[in-house]
Scaffold this motif. Structure first.
Motif, PDB file in Angstrom:
ATOM      1  N   TRP A 209      47.967  51.771  42.598  1.00  0.00           N
ATOM      2  CA  TRP A 209      47.864  50.316  42.519  1.00  0.00           C
ATOM      3  C   TRP A 209      48.267  49.802  41.135  1.00  0.00           C
ATOM      4  CZ3 TRP A 209      44.535  46.911  39.778  1.00  0.00           C
ATOM      5  CH2 TRP A 209      44.538  45.589  40.219  1.00  0.00           C
ATOM      6  N   LEU A 210      47.809  50.468  40.091  1.00  0.00           N
ATOM      7  CA  LEU A 210      48.144  50.049  38.732  1.00  0.00           C
ATOM      8  C   LEU A 210      49.646  50.145  38.465  1.00  0.00           C
ATOM      9  CD1 LEU A 210      45.203  51.586  36.654  1.00  0.00           C
ATOM     10  CD2 LEU A 210      45.645  49.160  37.108  1.00  0.00           C
ATOM     11  N   ILE A 211      50.279  51.208  38.972  1.00  0.00           N
ATOM     12  CA  ILE A 211      51.726  51.336  38.801  1.00  0.00           C
ATOM     13  C   ILE A 211      52.434  50.176  39.500  1.00  0.00           C
ATOM     14  CG2 ILE A 211      53.747  52.743  39.345  1.00  0.00           C
ATOM     15  CD1 ILE A 211      51.926  55.212  39.059  1.00  0.00           C
ATOM     16  N   MET A 212      51.969  49.830  40.690  1.00  0.00           N
ATOM     17  CA  MET A 212      52.558  48.710  41.424  1.00  0.00           C
ATOM     18  C   MET A 212      52.376  47.395  40.666  1.00  0.00           C
ATOM     19  SD  MET A 212      51.754  49.365  45.444  1.00  0.00           S
ATOM     20  CE  MET A 212      52.791  50.489  46.374  1.00  0.00           C
ATOM     21  N   MET A 213      51.231  47.233  40.033  1.00  0.00           N
ATOM     22  CA  MET A 213      50.991  46.006  39.284  1.00  0.00           C
ATOM     23  C   MET A 213      51.891  45.921  38.053  1.00  0.00           C
ATOM     24  SD  MET A 213      48.927  44.241  41.016  1.00  0.00           S
ATOM     25  CE  MET A 213      49.884  44.970  42.363  1.00  0.00           C
ATOM     26  N   VAL A 214      52.121  47.039  37.397  1.00  0.00           N
ATOM     27  CA  VAL A 214      53.012  47.058  36.228  1.00  0.00           C
ATOM     28  C   VAL A 214      54.413  46.626  36.657  1.00  0.00           C
ATOM     29  CG1 VAL A 214      54.159  48.540  34.546  1.00  0.00           C
ATOM     30  CG2 VAL A 214      51.699  48.759  34.916  1.00  0.00           C
ATOM     31  N   VAL A 215      54.898  47.188  37.755  1.00  0.00           N
ATOM     32  CA  VAL A 215      56.228  46.826  38.264  1.00  0.00           C
ATOM     33  C   VAL A 215      56.281  45.345  38.624  1.00  0.00           C
ATOM     34  CG1 VAL A 215      57.885  47.193  40.133  1.00  0.00           C
ATOM     35  CG2 VAL A 215      56.715  49.150  39.101  1.00  0.00           C
ATOM     36  N   THR A 216      55.228  44.851  39.275  1.00  0.00           N
ATOM     37  CA  THR A 216      55.184  43.450  39.709  1.00  0.00           C
ATOM     38  C   THR A 216      55.174  42.497  38.522  1.00  0.00           C
ATOM     39  OG1 THR A 216      53.990  44.071  41.729  1.00  0.00           O
ATOM     40  CG2 THR A 216      53.861  41.766  41.047  1.00  0.00           C
ATOM     41  N   PHE A 217      54.297  42.757  37.553  1.00  0.00           N
ATOM     42  CA  PHE A 217      54.212  41.894  36.372  1.00  0.00           C
ATOM     43  C   PHE A 217      55.541  41.901  35.612  1.00  0.00           C
ATOM     44  CE2 PHE A 217      50.025  41.576  37.565  1.00  0.00           C
ATOM     45  CZ  PHE A 217      49.177  40.981  36.628  1.00  0.00           C
ATOM     46  N   TRP A 218      56.124  43.079  35.452  1.00  0.00           N
ATOM     47  CA  TRP A 218      57.406  43.179  34.745  1.00  0.00           C
ATOM     48  C   TRP A 218      58.475  42.351  35.452  1.00  0.00           C
ATOM     49  CZ3 TRP A 218      61.946  45.215  36.836  1.00  0.00           C
ATOM     50  CH2 TRP A 218      63.023  45.325  35.939  1.00  0.00           C
ATOM     51  N   PHE A 219      58.535  42.417  36.767  1.00  0.00           N
ATOM     52  CA  PHE A 219      59.562  41.712  37.532  1.00  0.00           C
ATOM     53  C   PHE A 219      59.424  40.196  37.366  1.00  0.00           C
ATOM     54  CE2 PHE A 219      61.289  39.767  41.382  1.00  0.00           C
ATOM     55  CZ  PHE A 219      62.517  40.414  41.503  1.00  0.00           C
ATOM     56  N   VAL A 220      58.200  39.685  37.528  1.00  0.00           N
ATOM     57  CA  VAL A 220      57.986  38.236  37.459  1.00  0.00           C
ATOM     58  C   VAL A 220      58.175  37.715  36.044  1.00  0.00           C
ATOM     59  CG1 VAL A 220      56.299  36.377  37.785  1.00  0.00           C
ATOM     60  CG2 VAL A 220      56.462  38.227  39.476  1.00  0.00           C
ATOM     61  N   LEU A 221      57.549  38.364  35.066  1.00  0.00           N
ATOM     62  CA  LEU A 221      57.631  37.876  33.689  1.00  0.00           C
ATOM     63  C   LEU A 221      59.036  38.028  33.111  1.00  0.00           C
ATOM     64  CD1 LEU A 221      54.188  39.139  32.306  1.00  0.00           C
ATOM     65  CD2 LEU A 221      54.805  36.852  33.145  1.00  0.00           C
ATOM     66  N   ARG A 222      59.746  39.045  33.534  1.00  0.00           N
ATOM     67  CA  ARG A 222      61.135  39.209  33.096  1.00  0.00           C
ATOM     68  C   ARG A 222      61.985  38.057  33.634  1.00  0.00           C
ATOM     69  NH1 ARG A 222      65.405  41.923  35.750  1.00  0.00           N
ATOM     70  NH2 ARG A 222      67.123  42.569  34.392  1.00  0.00           N
ATOM     71  N   TYR A 223      61.760  37.690  34.883  1.00  0.00           N
ATOM     72  CA  TYR A 223      62.504  36.559  35.442  1.00  0.00           C
ATOM     73  C   TYR A 223      62.152  35.274  34.699  1.00  0.00           C
ATOM     74  CZ  TYR A 223      63.934  32.866  38.651  1.00  0.00           C
ATOM     75  OH  TYR A 223      64.496  31.729  39.190  1.00  0.00           O
ATOM     76  N   ALA A 224      60.862  35.079  34.419  1.00  0.00           N
ATOM     77  CA  ALA A 224      60.431  33.871  33.702  1.00  0.00           C
ATOM     78  C   ALA A 224      61.117  33.786  32.338  1.00  0.00           C
ATOM     79  CB  ALA A 224      58.916  33.882  33.531  1.00  0.00           C
ATOM     80  N   ALA A 225      61.170  34.896  31.621  1.00  0.00           N
ATOM     81  CA  ALA A 225      61.797  34.904  30.300  1.00  0.00           C
ATOM     82  C   ALA A 225      63.300  34.620  30.393  1.00  0.00           C
ATOM     83  CB  ALA A 225      61.561  36.255  29.620  1.00  0.00           C
ATOM     84  N   LYS A 226      63.957  35.153  31.412  1.00  0.00           N
ATOM     85  CA  LYS A 226      65.390  34.920  31.592  1.00  0.00           C
ATOM     86  C   LYS A 226      65.673  33.448  31.884  1.00  0.00           C
ATOM     87  CE  LYS A 226      67.749  37.774  34.134  1.00  0.00           C
ATOM     88  NZ  LYS A 226      68.123  38.639  35.281  1.00  0.00           N
ATOM     89  N   VAL A 227      64.823  32.836  32.735  1.00  0.00           N
ATOM     90  CA  VAL A 227      65.022  31.427  33.081  1.00  0.00           C
ATOM     91  C   VAL A 227      64.788  30.534  31.870  1.00  0.00           C
ATOM     92  CG1 VAL A 227      64.087  29.491  34.431  1.00  0.00           C
ATOM     93  CG2 VAL A 227      64.533  31.693  35.526  1.00  0.00           C
ATOM     94  N   LYS A 228      63.761  30.856  31.092  1.00  0.00           N
ATOM     95  CA  LYS A 228      63.468  30.050  29.902  1.00  0.00           C
ATOM     96  C   LYS A 228      64.610  30.134  28.891  1.00  0.00           C
ATOM     97  CE  LYS A 228      59.885  29.180  26.426  1.00  0.00           C
ATOM     98  NZ  LYS A 228      59.716  27.749  26.775  1.00  0.00           N
ATOM     99  N   ALA A 229      65.204  31.318  28.781  1.00  0.00           N
ATOM    100  CA  ALA A 229      66.301  31.500  27.836  1.00  0.00           C
ATOM    101  C   ALA A 229      67.606  30.898  28.346  1.00  0.00           C
ATOM    102  CB  ALA A 229      66.496  32.989  27.539  1.00  0.00           C
ATOM    103  N   ASP A 230      67.799  30.931  29.665  1.00  0.00           N
ATOM    104  CA  ASP A 230      69.045  30.431  30.249  1.00  0.00           C
ATOM    105  C   ASP A 230      68.725  29.762  31.586  1.00  0.00           C
ATOM    106  OD1 ASP A 230      71.559  29.894  31.189  1.00  0.00           O
ATOM    107  OD2 ASP A 230      72.185  31.990  31.380  1.00  0.00           O
ATOM    108  N   PRO A 231      68.489  28.444  31.599  1.00  0.00           N
ATOM    109  CA  PRO A 231      68.106  27.737  32.838  1.00  0.00           C
ATOM    110  C   PRO A 231      69.110  27.889  33.970  1.00  0.00           C
ATOM    111  CG  PRO A 231      67.712  26.350  30.919  1.00  0.00           C
ATOM    112  CD  PRO A 231      68.464  27.542  30.432  1.00  0.00           C
ATOM    113  N   SER A 232      70.338  28.237  33.675  1.00  0.00           N
ATOM    114  CA  SER A 232      71.349  28.344  34.725  1.00  0.00           C
ATOM    115  C   SER A 232      71.092  29.513  35.670  1.00  0.00           C
ATOM    116  CB  SER A 232      72.743  28.495  34.109  1.00  0.00           C
ATOM    117  OG  SER A 232      72.865  29.734  33.415  1.00  0.00           O
TER     118      SER A 232
END
Length: 471
Positions: A209-232
């Motif tokens: 479960w913890l491994i799955m949560m690490v993957v999930t958090f990384w996926f969402v927060l990475r997308y958030a950071a990409k959008v903030k840096a480049d709204p396109s």
């Protein structure tokens, strides 16, 4: 904040995905046709610990009972009727949340959170995701839908998009539910039916479960950071589906009025009661729906709204999620048709046969695939457990797997596919609240689904190798 609503270019999205109602209607018609083609068969049911379960040694064919085309549509009404409690809960929680939103309370709460975290948007999002993940691991699923407007507001205030806001509340909920170590609806029911000690193999389960949560958090927060840096790169744009854009600077400077402070206390108390009610007083969907309805009405009065405005806000909120909420009952009609046609047990029986022909090392993966397929027709964790575990548990004995491994395959197959199947009514409601088209959501979440399936498959292979027990 600049609006960057992305408009799809003509022909850029390839094949057009039909409306979700069309997809479910196709599944309903397919199920109806199957009642004329697939031989009718049933398992005998026996009572175990007060629950009706299948006796896996008793499958037998019976006289065909095909469901006529007119009754296919009658089954839609039956599905809606059977789903009314959960549908009402969702409508009233969304309606009440909109009362709090209209009062300005939620926006100022978001501002306070941002201020406390000193503008570190990733910290804010990560903290909220952890909250939803812990609740999801315990079995919370539909109960996080009311948070979506607030997380979208937070995301936009932080310079991210609507998809990020939806993902903050929805994705950790779904991912954590998928293999929640203490999920009352799946692992507890499945282990009980399989004869295993409830919540056994906890250390192994928590690790996966913890491994799955690490993957999930990384996926969402990475997308958030990409959008903030480049709204396109946003897949949804930055237009709030329920309210105006938020000025993050002004939001952090605003102070709550006396009414809004009281409303904040009321909102937190409502959320608290929603959490403890099922545990202390055995509340179901009806009781939670009633709680939010009462909370919304009182909140409207405290906010100073007259009866016309209260009813108007609630009516508009319910209308906004009508399509998604109706999908819950609509999707349930598929299993109603299969049950009335006496072919649901036949389908389960047929899917279980290939497992007997696989090497034991691959049988667990075969179970995962089968449970994923079954979840398309029975998108209910406890319901799927009640139907399949009486078959899969003894089948595990035959093919050389432990019953604990069979439970793990069931939980992953049921939980992870919830993220991508249109027959999962709650999924449609989540994306409906955010007004994100299913096609865009599906394309966005598919890589995460694939990664989590890989993690789950590796976990199953390890469970097979170590003979995860106690048996």
């Amino acid at each position: 904040m600049k609006n960057v609503e992305q408009q799809p270019k003509a022909g850029s999205e390839g094949i057009r995905v039909p409306h979700v109602w069309t997809i479910i209607l196709f599944c309903l018609i397919l199920a109806g046709v199957m009642t004329y083609i697939v031989p009718a068969g049933v398992y005998d049911r026996v009572e175990v610990a007060g629950r009706q379960v299948i006796d896996p040694s008793t499958f037998h064919y019976v006289n065909p009972t095909p469901v006529n085309p007119f009754d296919w549509f009658v089954c839609i009404i039956d599905g809606l009727t059977a789903s009314m409690a959960i549908m009402s809960m969702i409508w009233f929680t969304i309606a009440a949340t909109d009362i709090y939103t209209e009062s300005g309370t939620l926006h100022k709460m978001v501002g306070w959170i941002i201020k406390v975290c000193r503008g570190n948007y990733l910290l804010v999002m990560g903290a909220l995701m952890a909250f939803f993940a812990i609740r999801g691991a315990m079995g919370a699923f539909e109960l996080h839908i009311p948070f979506v407007p607030m997380t979208i507001a937070l995301s936009l205030a932080c310079g991210c998009d609507v998809m990020t806001g939806l993902a903050i509340a929805m994705i950790p909920t779904f991912a954590a539910f998928a293999y929640g170590p203490i999920n009352v609806y799946t692992v507890a029911v499945a282990q009980g039916i399989a004869g295993l000690p409830v919540y056994s193999a906890m250390a192994f389960r928590v690790s996966v479960w913890l491994i799955m949560m690490v993957v999930t958090f990384w996926f969402v927060l990475r997308y958030a950071a990409k959008v903030k840096a480049d709204p396109s790169v946003s897949v949804t744009g930055f237009v709030n589906p329920s309210s105006a854009d938020i000025d993050i600077g002004a939001l952090q400077k605003e102070r709550m009025t006396g009414r809004q402070k009281l409303l904040m206390v009321m909102l937190l108390a409502t959320i608290g009661l929603q959490m403890v009610g099922p545990m202390l007083w055995k509340w179901g969907f009806a009781q939670i729906g009633a709680l939010w309805l009462i909370s919304g009405i009182i909140a409207g009065v405290v906010a100073g709204f007259d009866n016309e405005k209260i009813c108007g806000i609630m009516g508009k909120a319910c209308a906004g999620v009508f399509v998604g909420v109706i999908c819950i009952g609509f999707a349930r009609s598929v299993s109603v048709v299969l049950t009335k046609g006496n072919i649901l047990d036949t389908v389960i029986y047929g899917l279980s046969i290939p497992l007997k022909r696989l090497p034991s090392s691959l049988s667990a993966l075969g179970m995962l695939v089968i449970q994923s397929i079954i979840n398309f027709f029975i998108p209910s964790g406890s319901g799927q457990a009640a139907v399949t575990m009486p078959i899969m548990a003894p089948l595990a004995d035959v093919v050389g797997l432990t019953r604990q491994t069979a439970v793990m395959a069931f939980q992953l197959g049921d939980g992870l596919t919830n993220m991508v199947i249109p027959t999962m009514g709650a999924l449609v409601v989540y994306i409906g609240v955010a007004k994100v088209p299913f096609a865009k959501y599906f394309k966005w979440v598919l890589p995460l689904y694939a990664m989590l399936m890989v993690v789950g498959a590796v976990g199953l292979l390890i469970a097979t190798f170590i003979k995860l027990g106690p048996f």
